[in-house]
Design a protein around this motif. Structure first.
Motif, PDB file in Angstrom:
ATOM      1  N   LEU A  60     -19.528  13.483   1.989  1.00  0.00           N
ATOM      2  CA  LEU A  60     -18.394  12.933   1.045  1.00  0.00           C
ATOM      3  C   LEU A  60     -17.380  12.039   1.535  1.00  0.00           C
ATOM      4  N   SER A  61     -16.831  12.436   2.843  1.00  0.00           N
ATOM      5  CA  SER A  61     -15.892  11.786   3.632  1.00  0.00           C
ATOM      6  C   SER A  61     -16.279  10.175   3.557  1.00  0.00           C
ATOM      7  N   ILE A  62     -17.693  10.093   4.123  1.00  0.00           N
ATOM      8  CA  ILE A  62     -18.235   8.546   4.454  1.00  0.00           C
ATOM      9  C   ILE A  62     -18.402   7.984   2.954  1.00  0.00           C
ATOM     10  N   GLY A  63     -18.700   8.581   1.878  1.00  0.00           N
ATOM     11  CA  GLY A  63     -18.880   8.161   0.752  1.00  0.00           C
ATOM     12  C   GLY A  63     -17.663   7.424   0.179  1.00  0.00           C
ATOM     13  N   LEU A  64     -16.503   8.358   0.234  1.00  0.00           N
ATOM     14  CA  LEU A  64     -15.140   7.866  -0.129  1.00  0.00           C
ATOM     15  C   LEU A  64     -14.611   7.018   0.936  1.00  0.00           C
ATOM     16  N   GLY A  65     -15.153   6.713   2.079  1.00  0.00           N
ATOM     17  CA  GLY A  65     -14.518   5.649   3.043  1.00  0.00           C
ATOM     18  C   GLY A  65     -15.031   4.400   2.724  1.00  0.00           C
ATOM     19  N   LEU A  66     -16.443   4.348   2.199  1.00  0.00           N
ATOM     20  CA  LEU A  66     -17.106   3.104   1.980  1.00  0.00           C
ATOM     21  C   LEU A  66     -16.641   2.862   0.467  1.00  0.00           C
ATOM     22  N   ILE A  67     -16.219   3.398  -0.220  1.00  0.00           N
ATOM     23  CA  ILE A  67     -15.522   3.138  -1.627  1.00  0.00           C
ATOM     24  C   ILE A  67     -14.360   2.518  -1.529  1.00  0.00           C
ATOM     25  N   MET A  68     -13.467   2.937  -0.522  1.00  0.00           N
ATOM     26  CA  MET A  68     -12.061   2.615  -0.193  1.00  0.00           C
ATOM     27  C   MET A  68     -12.174   1.692   1.131  1.00  0.00           C
ATOM     28  N   PHE A  69     -13.354   1.269   1.434  1.00  0.00           N
ATOM     29  CA  PHE A  69     -13.482   0.381   2.582  1.00  0.00           C
ATOM     30  C   PHE A  69     -12.327  -0.412   2.876  1.00  0.00           C
ATOM     31  N   GLN A  70     -12.358  -1.595   2.010  1.00  0.00           N
ATOM     32  CA  GLN A  70     -11.049  -2.556   2.163  1.00  0.00           C
ATOM     33  C   GLN A  70      -9.825  -2.003   2.257  1.00  0.00           C
ATOM     34  N   PRO A  71      -9.489  -1.267   1.361  1.00  0.00           N
ATOM     35  CA  PRO A  71      -7.929  -0.796   1.606  1.00  0.00           C
ATOM     36  C   PRO A  71      -7.786   0.200   2.803  1.00  0.00           C
ATOM     37  N   PHE A  72      -8.705   0.925   3.333  1.00  0.00           N
ATOM     38  CA  PHE A  72      -8.673   1.627   4.703  1.00  0.00           C
ATOM     39  C   PHE A  72      -8.527   0.524   5.849  1.00  0.00           C
ATOM     40  N   THR A  73      -9.376  -0.321   5.705  1.00  0.00           N
ATOM     41  CA  THR A  73      -9.140  -1.419   6.889  1.00  0.00           C
ATOM     42  C   THR A  73      -7.987  -2.101   6.928  1.00  0.00           C
ATOM     43  N   ARG A  74      -7.363  -2.295   5.895  1.00  0.00           N
ATOM     44  CA  ARG A  74      -5.852  -2.917   5.757  1.00  0.00           C
ATOM     45  C   ARG A  74      -4.756  -1.717   6.112  1.00  0.00           C
ATOM     46  N   LEU A  75      -5.132  -0.652   5.662  1.00  0.00           N
ATOM     47  CA  LEU A  75      -4.251   0.653   6.367  1.00  0.00           C
ATOM     48  C   LEU A  75      -4.490   0.532   7.585  1.00  0.00           C
ATOM     49  N   VAL A  76      -5.480   0.660   8.334  1.00  0.00           N
ATOM     50  CA  VAL A  76      -5.426   0.524   9.668  1.00  0.00           C
ATOM     51  C   VAL A  76      -4.896  -0.451  10.407  1.00  0.00           C
ATOM     52  N   GLN A  77      -5.176  -1.830   9.786  1.00  0.00           N
ATOM     53  CA  GLN A  77      -4.397  -3.029  10.302  1.00  0.00           C
ATOM     54  C   GLN A  77      -2.821  -2.822  10.292  1.00  0.00           C
ATOM     55  N   TRP A  78      -2.194  -2.347   9.317  1.00  0.00           N
ATOM     56  CA  TRP A  78      -0.889  -2.086   9.018  1.00  0.00           C
ATOM     57  C   TRP A  78      -0.385  -1.055   9.950  1.00  0.00           C
ATOM     58  N   VAL A  79      -1.245   0.337  10.342  1.00  0.00           N
ATOM     59  CA  VAL A  79      -0.660   1.130  11.134  1.00  0.00           C
ATOM     60  C   VAL A  79      -0.847   0.750  12.364  1.00  0.00           C
ATOM     61  N   SER A  80      -1.619  -0.058  12.836  1.00  0.00           N
ATOM     62  CA  SER A  80      -1.844  -0.428  14.129  1.00  0.00           C
ATOM     63  C   SER A  80      -1.032  -2.006  14.615  1.00  0.00           C
ATOM     64  N   ALA A  81      -0.511  -2.579  13.541  1.00  0.00           N
ATOM     65  CA  ALA A  81       0.481  -3.419  13.696  1.00  0.00           C
ATOM     66  C   ALA A  81      -0.271  -4.624  14.610  1.00  0.00           C
ATOM     67  N   ASP A  82       0.744  -4.917  15.837  1.00  0.00           N
ATOM     68  CA  ASP A  82       0.093  -5.946  16.860  1.00  0.00           C
ATOM     69  C   ASP A  82      -0.725  -5.279  17.873  1.00  0.00           C
ATOM     70  N   ALA A  83      -1.119  -4.135  17.726  1.00  0.00           N
ATOM     71  CA  ALA A  83      -2.022  -3.468  18.716  1.00  0.00           C
ATOM     72  C   ALA A  83      -3.279  -4.433  18.732  1.00  0.00           C
ATOM     73  N   PRO A  84      -4.220  -4.158  19.990  1.00  0.00           N
ATOM     74  CA  PRO A  84      -5.447  -4.834  20.276  1.00  0.00           C
ATOM     75  C   PRO A  84      -6.385  -4.212  19.161  1.00  0.00           C
ATOM     76  N   ALA A  85      -7.482  -5.087  18.819  1.00  0.00           N
ATOM     77  CA  ALA A  85      -8.421  -4.674  18.069  1.00  0.00           C
ATOM     78  C   ALA A  85      -9.253  -3.050  18.634  1.00  0.00           C
ATOM     79  N   GLU A  86      -9.212  -2.944  19.739  1.00  0.00           N
ATOM     80  CA  GLU A  86      -9.913  -1.663  20.482  1.00  0.00           C
ATOM     81  C   GLU A  86      -8.988  -0.613  19.834  1.00  0.00           C
ATOM     82  N   ARG A  87      -7.662  -0.855  20.048  1.00  0.00           N
ATOM     83  CA  ARG A  87      -6.689   0.250  19.711  1.00  0.00           C
ATOM     84  C   ARG A  87      -6.733   0.557  18.285  1.00  0.00           C
ATOM     85  N   GLY A  88      -6.989  -0.564  17.391  1.00  0.00           N
ATOM     86  CA  GLY A  88      -7.027  -0.256  15.971  1.00  0.00           C
ATOM     87  C   GLY A  88      -8.136   0.467  15.348  1.00  0.00           C
ATOM     88  N   LEU A  89      -9.340   0.245  16.244  1.00  0.00           N
ATOM     89  CA  LEU A  89     -10.497   1.117  15.842  1.00  0.00           C
ATOM     90  C   LEU A  89     -10.362   2.385  16.303  1.00  0.00           C
TER      91      LEU A  89
END
Length: 253
Positions: free
Chosen positions: A179-208
């Motif tokens: 269920l978590s993965i299904g919801l994550g795939l549906i909201m994939f683009q917004p979730f990725t943007r949220l990660v980028q916002w939270v991580s700010a200028d952090a390196p890509a590995e820290r973002g992951l």
């Protein structure tokens, strides 16, 4: 599952532990993203010294734990250097590019985790590939989501020949992750943007690594309130056997 199978823990308690374990496992991602590989020789040496010097068994085991952590970091550091030449290989670049598709990346993450039996190792490899520029943040997030599905194999294997309560625990882990993965795939683009916002200028590995934490934390926050419903549904699907009735049937037989 072992505690549930032995009757030391109820299904409701185990469901809470499963959710907590999903959050706890994200610590490994943060550690890997912290680039502690350069300190691996120091950690290895420290663990060996503690193991050799201490006589008490518990303290010697502590030395072994430190040594194994150092070995883990050394292995990741070695893998990091080993994959760097792949950056210039067109075939490998195209292969990693396909992982940017959420569904394909998730399938890759699930398959790798199923083979090596460790979601932390799969996410760790994705972090290393992201750090070297071989995998995009979106591709890494997709692989991470798939790893959460692949890790259910361990839980399901542990339920073999277990009690019905133990099987229910394994099914809850599988259902929650699906269920978590299904919801994550549906909201994939917004979730990725949220990660980028939270991580700010952090390196890509820290973002992951941050994505790993956010994904599991969000999943628990969304579904923790539904634990009573999960329990009722699992009890309807797999009701407990009536031992008294079975005993009576056995005697009549």
């Amino acid at each position: 599952i072992v505690l549930v199978n032995s009757g030391k823990m109820t299904l409701r308690q185990a469901m809470g532990v499963v959710l907590g374990a999903n959050i706890g496992t994200t610590v490994s991602s943060q550690v890997i993203a912290s680039d502690l590989g350069v300190f691996a020789p120091v950690i290895l040496l420290g663990g060996l010294v503690v193991y050799w010097v201490m006589r008490e068994k518990r303290r010697k085991n502590t030395g072994l734990v430190i040594f194994y952590f150092g070995l883990l970091f050394f292995g990741l550091h070695t893998m990091e250097n080993a994959v760097e030449p792949l950056r210039d290989q067109p075939f490998f670049y195209e292969l990693m590019k396909h992982n940017e598709n959420p569904l394909k990346g998730s399938l890759v993450g699930a398959l790798v985790t199923l083979v090596i039996q460790s979601s932390s190792a799969t996410v760790g490899m994705a972090i290393v590939l992201t750090k070297k520029g071989l995998l995009s943040l979106a591709g890494g997030v997709a692989v991470m989501m798939g790893a959460e599905l692949g890790t259910c194999a361990d839980t399901l294997l542990a339920t073999i020949r277990g009690s019905r309560q133990a099987i229910k625990t394994g099914l809850f882990h599988l259902t929650f992750n699906l269920l978590s993965i299904g919801l994550g795939l549906i909201m994939f683009q917004p979730f990725t943007r949220l990660v980028q916002w939270v991580s700010a200028d952090a390196p890509a590995e820290r973002g992951l690594a941050n994505a790993h934490v956010l994904f599991n934390l969000c999943g628990v926050v969304v579904f923790v309130w539904a634990i009573p419903l999960f329990e009722k549904a699992l009890n309807l699907i797999l009701p407990e056997k009536n031992t008294a009735l079975l005993t009576q049937e056995g005697k009549s037989g």
